[in-house]
Design a protein around this motif. Structure first.
Motif, PDB file in Angstrom:
ATOM      1  N   HIS A 149       0.811  -1.211   0.000  1.00  0.00           N
ATOM      2  CA  HIS A 149       0.000   0.000   0.000  1.00  0.00           C
ATOM      3  C   HIS A 149       0.848   1.267   0.000  1.00  0.00           C
ATOM      4  O   HIS A 149       0.498   2.254  -0.637  1.00  0.00           O
ATOM      5  CB  HIS A 149      -0.922  -0.001   1.230  1.00  0.00           C
ATOM      6  N   GLY A 150       1.954   1.276   0.741  1.00  0.00           N
ATOM      7  CA  GLY A 150       2.708   2.494   0.940  1.00  0.00           C
ATOM      8  C   GLY A 150       2.038   3.330   2.019  1.00  0.00           C
ATOM      9  O   GLY A 150       0.878   3.100   2.352  1.00  0.00           O
ATOM     10  N   PRO A 151       2.728   4.303   2.590  1.00  0.00           N
ATOM     11  CA  PRO A 151       4.098   4.689   2.231  1.00  0.00           C
ATOM     12  C   PRO A 151       5.183   3.944   2.999  1.00  0.00           C
ATOM     13  O   PRO A 151       6.354   4.071   2.685  1.00  0.00           O
ATOM     14  CB  PRO A 151       4.132   6.170   2.610  1.00  0.00           C
ATOM     15  N   ASP A 152       4.791   3.159   4.034  1.00  0.00           N
ATOM     16  CA  ASP A 152       5.803   2.573   4.914  1.00  0.00           C
ATOM     17  C   ASP A 152       6.793   1.704   4.149  1.00  0.00           C
ATOM     18  O   ASP A 152       8.006   1.739   4.419  1.00  0.00           O
ATOM     19  CB  ASP A 152       5.126   1.743   6.009  1.00  0.00           C
ATOM     20  N   GLU A 153       6.297   0.910   3.202  1.00  0.00           N
ATOM     21  CA  GLU A 153       7.187   0.025   2.457  1.00  0.00           C
ATOM     22  C   GLU A 153       8.223   0.813   1.657  1.00  0.00           C
ATOM     23  O   GLU A 153       9.376   0.386   1.534  1.00  0.00           O
ATOM     24  CB  GLU A 153       6.382  -0.862   1.508  1.00  0.00           C
ATOM     25  N   PHE A 154       7.796   1.956   1.123  1.00  0.00           N
ATOM     26  CA  PHE A 154       8.701   2.735   0.274  1.00  0.00           C
ATOM     27  C   PHE A 154       9.623   3.636   1.088  1.00  0.00           C
ATOM     28  O   PHE A 154      10.559   4.223   0.541  1.00  0.00           O
ATOM     29  CB  PHE A 154       7.890   3.559  -0.724  1.00  0.00           C
ATOM     30  N   ASP A 155       9.353   3.760   2.385  1.00  0.00           N
ATOM     31  CA  ASP A 155      10.253   4.506   3.264  1.00  0.00           C
ATOM     32  C   ASP A 155      11.493   3.685   3.619  1.00  0.00           C
ATOM     33  O   ASP A 155      12.537   4.252   3.947  1.00  0.00           O
ATOM     34  CB  ASP A 155       9.538   4.905   4.561  1.00  0.00           C
TER      35      ASP A 155
END
Length: 400
Positions: A149-155
């Motif tokens: 989903h983001g944004p945590d994964e992309f951080d």
């Protein structure tokens, strides 16, 4: 497989499950942590609690026993999973204990997958649920997929090993084209074909045909969000104070709760906004609909997002939105159905709020109708759930 299910902010997952089940697929629910009942005002979410097996509620001894059992019965699979679990880990007590916990949770999960003859495991979020699912897949031989989903994964793509998770998965799902681009960015070129787009959606309670009355002549605004730094709510309170100082008349309802509530309440008092801003706490889906229908627009000044479901909900009810131009949001919102503004800009937020307050009701209604049409095309949870279900069956036909 989800980190915490059910949850007020995860109603879109319930909708997806309902759509997959409607397609004839049996779905077992697994959660790492138990639901927080105080944060579940919607009865449909509460009804998911007894259907969900919570791994941590099995207890430490059960988890350790299942891990030992997995090691004895399938040592090759277990040590392959263990290598994955501890790959790249920082050799400090905290990270090591966390990875060991993932392996124990995966051992318990893999056993229950086999007992229930599960053919495919799907995780929501590319953080720890995807890791537990990845390890359970290695232990059981059952393929897995996951939705990012983001944004945590992309951080933290490297720390979360997105590249490895995509490589080991049967397929991977992004909720927007932007999300797919980021997964492509952090995965091997050979795995790009695995990355699909399945958008989140809203259900019949928002999509049902109803007499969508025009927005009220009263300048009522609504924000539906967790009260956290990520959602930019303090910026919204500051913008409200500026509008009051400019002698604009309006009311703002904050629907939600979270860790920043005490700070936000203190800010409201400090700026003398008690008669302007109201915090409702968590609300059921029906109450959210009522708040949105009572408003001229829904505002969400987030700093980081994937593509918020509340934007779809507001537009489905023919209410325009004020949102930040980040991540997947511009794939749904433009000037025809709302206001896109730079994230973090208090001036742009004040201007957009003022425009909503001053806009003729007919203009707001026209924007809302355009927004609803877009949601009907892209974000019907029944359609999106069928897309995901089709991916499950397509993969298994391919295996056969």
């Amino acid at each position: 497989m989800i980190n915490r299910y059910p949850a007020a902010s995860h109603s879109f997952i319930r909708r997806e499950i309902e759509a997959v089940e409607a397609g004839g697929t049996d779905v077992y629910r697994f959660s790492v942590r138990p639901a927080q009942l105080a944060e579940l005002p919607d009865e449909r979410d509460r009804a998911e609690v007894p259907k969900t097996l919570v791994l941590l509620q099995l207890g430490v001894f059960r988890l350790l026993f299942d891990m030992l059992r997995a090691m004895i019965l399938s040592p090759a699979r277990f040590f392959a999973a263990m290598r994955t679990a501890f790959s790249g880990v920082e050799w400090k007590p905290g990270p090591l204990i966390r990875r060991a916990a993932y392996l124990a949770e995966a051992s318990a999960l893999s056993r229950r997958l086999r007992v229930n003859r599960v053919e495919h495991l799907h995780a929501h979020f590319g953080t720890n649920p995807a890791m537990v699912a990845r390890l359970a897949s290695k232990l059981s031989g059952i393929p897995f997929s996951f939705t990012v989903h983001g944004p945590d994964e992309f951080d933290a793509p490297v720390a979360l090993d997105l590249r490895g998770k995509v490589a080991d998965s049967a397929f991977c799902v992004a909720i927007s084209s932007y999300g797919r681009s980021q997964l492509m960015r952090w995965s091997a070129f050979a795995d790009w074909t695995k990355i699909e787009v399945v958008r989140c959606g809203v259900d019949e309670s928002f999509l049902a045909e109803r007499d969508h009355s025009n927005p009220s002549d009263m300048p009522q605004l609504c924000a539906v969000a967790r009260l956290s730094g990520q959602k930019g709510i303090p910026l919204l309170i500051e913008a409200a104070a500026r509008l009051i100082a400019a002698r604009k008349s309006f009311r703002l309802t904050l629907v939600g709760d979270g860790e920043m509530r005490p700070e936000i309440e203190a800010m409201i008092r400090r700026l003398n906004l008690e008669d302007v801003v109201v915090i409702t706490g968590w609300a059921s889906s029906g109450k959210v609909i009522d708040h949105l229908l009572d408003s001229r627009a829904m505002v969400l000044p987030s700093f980081a997002e994937g593509l918020p479901v509340v934007i779809m909900e507001a537009l489905a009810l023919e209410r325009p939105v004020i949102v930040t131009a980040i991540a997947g949001t511009p794939e749904l919102v433009d000037q025809e159905c709302g206001w896109l503004m730079p994230a973090g800009s208090i001036d742009a937020l004040v201007d957009a709020l003022g425009a909503v307050i001053d806009s003729p009701v007919d203009r707001l209604a026209a924007m809302g109708r355009i927004g609803r049409e877009r949601v009907l095309v892209q974000h019907d949870s029944r359609v999106n759930g069928r897309q995901l279900n089709a991916l499950f069956h397509h993969y298994h036909r391919g295996r056969g």
